[in-house]
Design a protein around this motif. Structure first.
Motif, PDB file in Angstrom:
ATOM      1  N   MET A   1       0.661  -1.061   0.154  1.00 14.65           N
ATOM      2  CA  MET A   1      -0.091   0.105   0.115  1.00 14.65           C
ATOM      3  C   MET A   1       0.988   1.208   0.047  1.00 14.65           C
ATOM      4  SD  MET A   1      -3.121   0.929   2.681  1.00 14.65           S
ATOM      5  CE  MET A   1      -1.928   1.233   4.019  1.00 14.65           C
ATOM      6  N   GLU A   2       0.619   2.217  -0.834  1.00  9.76           N
ATOM      7  CA  GLU A   2       1.230   3.379  -1.107  1.00  9.76           C
ATOM      8  C   GLU A   2       1.173   4.205   0.134  1.00  9.76           C
ATOM      9  OE1 GLU A   2       1.524   7.381  -3.880  1.00  9.76           O
ATOM     10  OE2 GLU A   2       0.195   5.713  -4.420  1.00  9.76           O
ATOM     11  N   PHE A   3       2.385   4.676   0.828  1.00 12.12           N
ATOM     12  CA  PHE A   3       2.282   5.535   1.932  1.00 12.12           C
ATOM     13  C   PHE A   3       1.694   7.000   1.751  1.00 12.12           C
ATOM     14  CE2 PHE A   3       4.119   8.762   4.783  1.00 12.12           C
ATOM     15  CZ  PHE A   3       3.898   8.147   6.118  1.00 12.12           C
ATOM     16  N   ASP A   4       0.904   7.462   2.509  1.00 18.30           N
ATOM     17  CA  ASP A   4       0.099   8.648   2.336  1.00 18.30           C
ATOM     18  C   ASP A   4      -0.330   9.029   3.776  1.00 18.30           C
ATOM     19  OD1 ASP A   4      -1.230  10.891   0.717  1.00 18.30           O
ATOM     20  OD2 ASP A   4      -2.897   9.890   1.504  1.00 18.30           O
ATOM     21  N   VAL A   5      -0.024  10.483   4.138  1.00 13.64           N
ATOM     22  CA  VAL A   5      -0.526  11.181   4.966  1.00 13.64           C
ATOM     23  C   VAL A   5      -1.772  12.151   4.493  1.00 13.64           C
ATOM     24  CG1 VAL A   5       0.075  13.018   6.786  1.00 13.64           C
ATOM     25  CG2 VAL A   5       1.661  11.255   5.989  1.00 13.64           C
ATOM     26  N   PRO A   6      -2.788  11.858   4.788  1.00 15.34           N
ATOM     27  CA  PRO A   6      -4.128  12.294   4.128  1.00 15.34           C
ATOM     28  C   PRO A   6      -4.325  13.882   4.740  1.00 15.34           C
ATOM     29  CG  PRO A   6      -4.917  10.965   5.896  1.00 15.34           C
ATOM     30  CD  PRO A   6      -3.190  10.630   5.782  1.00 15.34           C
TER      31      PRO A   6
ATOM     32  N   ALA B   1      -9.748   6.690   9.617  1.00 22.22           N
ATOM     33  CA  ALA B   1      -9.312   6.067   8.738  1.00 22.22           C
ATOM     34  C   ALA B   1      -7.674   6.394   8.866  1.00 22.22           C
ATOM     35  CB  ALA B   1      -9.496   6.176   7.267  1.00 22.22           C
ATOM     36  N   ALA B   2      -7.311   7.743   8.857  1.00 26.92           N
ATOM     37  CA  ALA B   2      -6.119   8.136   9.034  1.00 26.92           C
ATOM     38  C   ALA B   2      -5.325   7.679  10.285  1.00 26.92           C
ATOM     39  CB  ALA B   2      -5.993   9.591   8.836  1.00 26.92           C
ATOM     40  N   ALA B   3      -6.062   7.862  11.592  1.00 27.21           N
ATOM     41  CA  ALA B   3      -5.407   7.292  12.723  1.00 27.21           C
ATOM     42  C   ALA B   3      -5.192   5.730  12.732  1.00 27.21           C
ATOM     43  CB  ALA B   3      -6.589   7.964  13.832  1.00 27.21           C
ATOM     44  N   GLY B   4      -6.003   4.967  12.026  1.00 23.70           N
ATOM     45  CA  GLY B   4      -5.550   3.739  12.075  1.00 23.70           C
ATOM     46  C   GLY B   4      -4.920   2.979  11.144  1.00 23.70           C
TER      47      GLY B   4
ATOM     48  N   PHE C   1      -0.862   9.725  11.408  1.00 27.50           N
ATOM     49  CA  PHE C   1      -0.481  10.764  11.020  1.00 27.50           C
ATOM     50  C   PHE C   1      -1.675  11.241  10.050  1.00 27.50           C
ATOM     51  CE2 PHE C   1       3.695  10.677  12.553  1.00 27.50           C
ATOM     52  CZ  PHE C   1       4.304  11.745  12.858  1.00 27.50           C
ATOM     53  N   MET C   2      -1.791  12.744  10.075  1.00 28.38           N
ATOM     54  CA  MET C   2      -2.768  13.243   9.175  1.00 28.38           C
ATOM     55  C   MET C   2      -2.281  14.801   9.199  1.00 28.38           C
ATOM     56  SD  MET C   2      -6.005  13.282  11.685  1.00 28.38           S
ATOM     57  CE  MET C   2      -5.571  11.812  12.519  1.00 28.38           C
TER      58      MET C   2
ATOM     59  N   VAL D   1      -0.689  16.400  12.310  1.00 31.02           N
ATOM     60  CA  VAL D   1      -1.336  15.983  13.586  1.00 31.02           C
ATOM     61  C   VAL D   1      -0.837  14.394  13.709  1.00 31.02           C
ATOM     62  CG1 VAL D   1      -3.532  15.009  14.675  1.00 31.02           C
ATOM     63  CG2 VAL D   1      -3.215  17.489  13.534  1.00 31.02           C
ATOM     64  N   ASN D   2      -0.372  14.051  14.905  1.00 31.41           N
ATOM     65  CA  ASN D   2      -0.076  12.773  15.101  1.00 31.41           C
ATOM     66  C   ASN D   2      -0.683  12.111  16.316  1.00 31.41           C
ATOM     67  OD1 ASN D   2       2.529  14.010  15.627  1.00 31.41           O
ATOM     68  ND2 ASN D   2       2.542  12.214  16.730  1.00 31.41           N
ATOM     69  N   LEU D   3      -0.994  10.922  16.591  1.00 30.89           N
ATOM     70  CA  LEU D   3      -1.567  10.275  17.861  1.00 30.89           C
ATOM     71  C   LEU D   3      -0.370  10.123  18.698  1.00 30.89           C
ATOM     72  CD1 LEU D   3      -4.580  10.537  17.829  1.00 30.89           C
ATOM     73  CD2 LEU D   3      -3.836   9.838  15.591  1.00 30.89           C
TER      74      LEU D   3
END
Length: 346
Positions: free
Chosen positions: A1-6, A31-34, A38-39, A247-249
């Motif tokens: 799966m291609e890496f992407d920070v939405p 979806a981004a958090a899981g 990062f988003m 933003v990151n968790l």
């Protein structure tokens, strides 16, 4: 799966919007958090003038003479004031030795919530509510930093409102865990005078680590350096989009969600151009929660059982800080340590 920070527009939670519009944002955040942890967020509502003033005053401080900056260094346990280059090692917060032969080369200045911010509560300064120090040499520093701090605090509370919706929790669920939150703003400068370091390919601006608390909001230059560990166990470069905040968790949110959401490993590598390190600036607002809040698996995330034992915010954060700032390896981060070790050779 291609890496992407939405990139996610959260304006529907800042302005009046329909339930359907907000639900769409909550799904994007979930979806981004899981998947990435990062988003990037747009529509956060922080005025350009606040951001420009903040960046300018950050420049003013880090341009001061090193001897002046040293006056604002405090004891490591207070997590306030100035941190000189090569005095911390973020990888130690994970319980592993850094991949570098020296400590991280960034310098920083920290401010945070204090006991005075909550006069009706008996909060211990030693648990994370220590007084701030302010450089007397800069007349606008405190005002401009506090202006950005207030806006970042508003943004993280907007995010926790979104989180409650995304995790199928009642509205306001996180409020009583964060109504006297340990919030810290760390302003970072990635630059060293010429000749102070050997550019041997192993130098790191900030070693691999996960953030400690609930959520982090990051303002940063559009300069290379930040790298995020993807699901493919490889490091990927990340730069903020125009007008976006990263933003990151943090680890506490991963514990809360039973690893439904990720506290993703990240680091800062030196952007080296023609043999010199290009300057990079950032400011991370860490929203960690109340020092006495007990973090245990959320009712919507228990599934087959909890992966983590309950822990207070203070116990968790203090163990992490003892690693990064006091250079005492954290022996309670086995799951995080395993992840960073798997990426050492990538």
């Amino acid at each position: 799966m291609e890496f992407d920070v939405p990139v996610i527009d959260i304006s529907s939670y800042v302005d009046l919007a329909s339930d359907a519009e907000r639900a769409a944002v909550a799904r994007q955040v979930d979806a981004a958090a899981g998947t990435v942890g990062f988003m990037q967020i747009r529509g956060h509502g922080i005025a350009r003038s606040v951001l420009d003033d903040f960046a300018a005053t950050l420049d003013d401080f880090f341009a001061l003479d090193p001897a002046i900056k040293q006056r604002y260094r405090t004891a490591v346990e207070f997590n306030r004031g100035y941190t000189p280059p090569k005095s911390e090692n973020l990888s130690s917060s994970l319980g592993v030795a850094s991949a570098t032969r020296m400590n991280d080369y960034f310098e920083a200045f920290n401010v945070g919530t204090t006991t005075a911010d909550y006069p009706d509560l008996d909060l211990p300064a030693a648990a994370g509510y220590a007084d701030n120090v302010w450089p007397a040499e800069l007349s606008t520093f405190r005002q401009r930093v506090q202006a950005y701090f207030a806006e970042a605090a508003r943004v993280v509370r907007t995010l926790t409102t979104i989180f409650a919706d995304a995790l199928d929790l009642p509205a306001g669920y996180f409020d009583h865990f964060t109504d006297h939150s340990l919030d810290v703003l760390r302003m970072n400068n990635y630059a060293l005078p010429p000749g102070t370091v050997d550019l041997d390919g192993e130098l790191k601006g900030m070693g691999e680590h996960t953030d400690y608390g609930i959520v982090t909001v990051l303002w940063a230059d559009q300069v290379p350096g930040l790298q995020v560990l993807g699901a493919d166990r490889r490091w990927h470069d990340v730069q903020p989009a125009d007008d976006a905040l990263l933003v990151n968790l943090g680890d506490l949110m991963t514990r809360w969600t039973n690893e439904r959401w990720l506290s993703t490993l990240h680091r800062v590598m030196p952007p080296i151009v023609d043999g010199t390190i290009e300057r990079r600036r950032s400011a991370a607002f860490f929203h960690d929660g109340n020092f006495d809040a007990m973090i245990e698996t959320l009712p919507s995330c228990i599934g087959a059982g909890s992966k983590y034992a309950p822990i207070t915010v203070s116990e968790h954060v203090q163990a992490k800080l003892a690693g990064s700032r006091a250079l005492q390896p954290n022996t309670n981060a086995q799951r995080e340590a395993a992840r960073v070790l798997s990426a050492m050779d990538r």
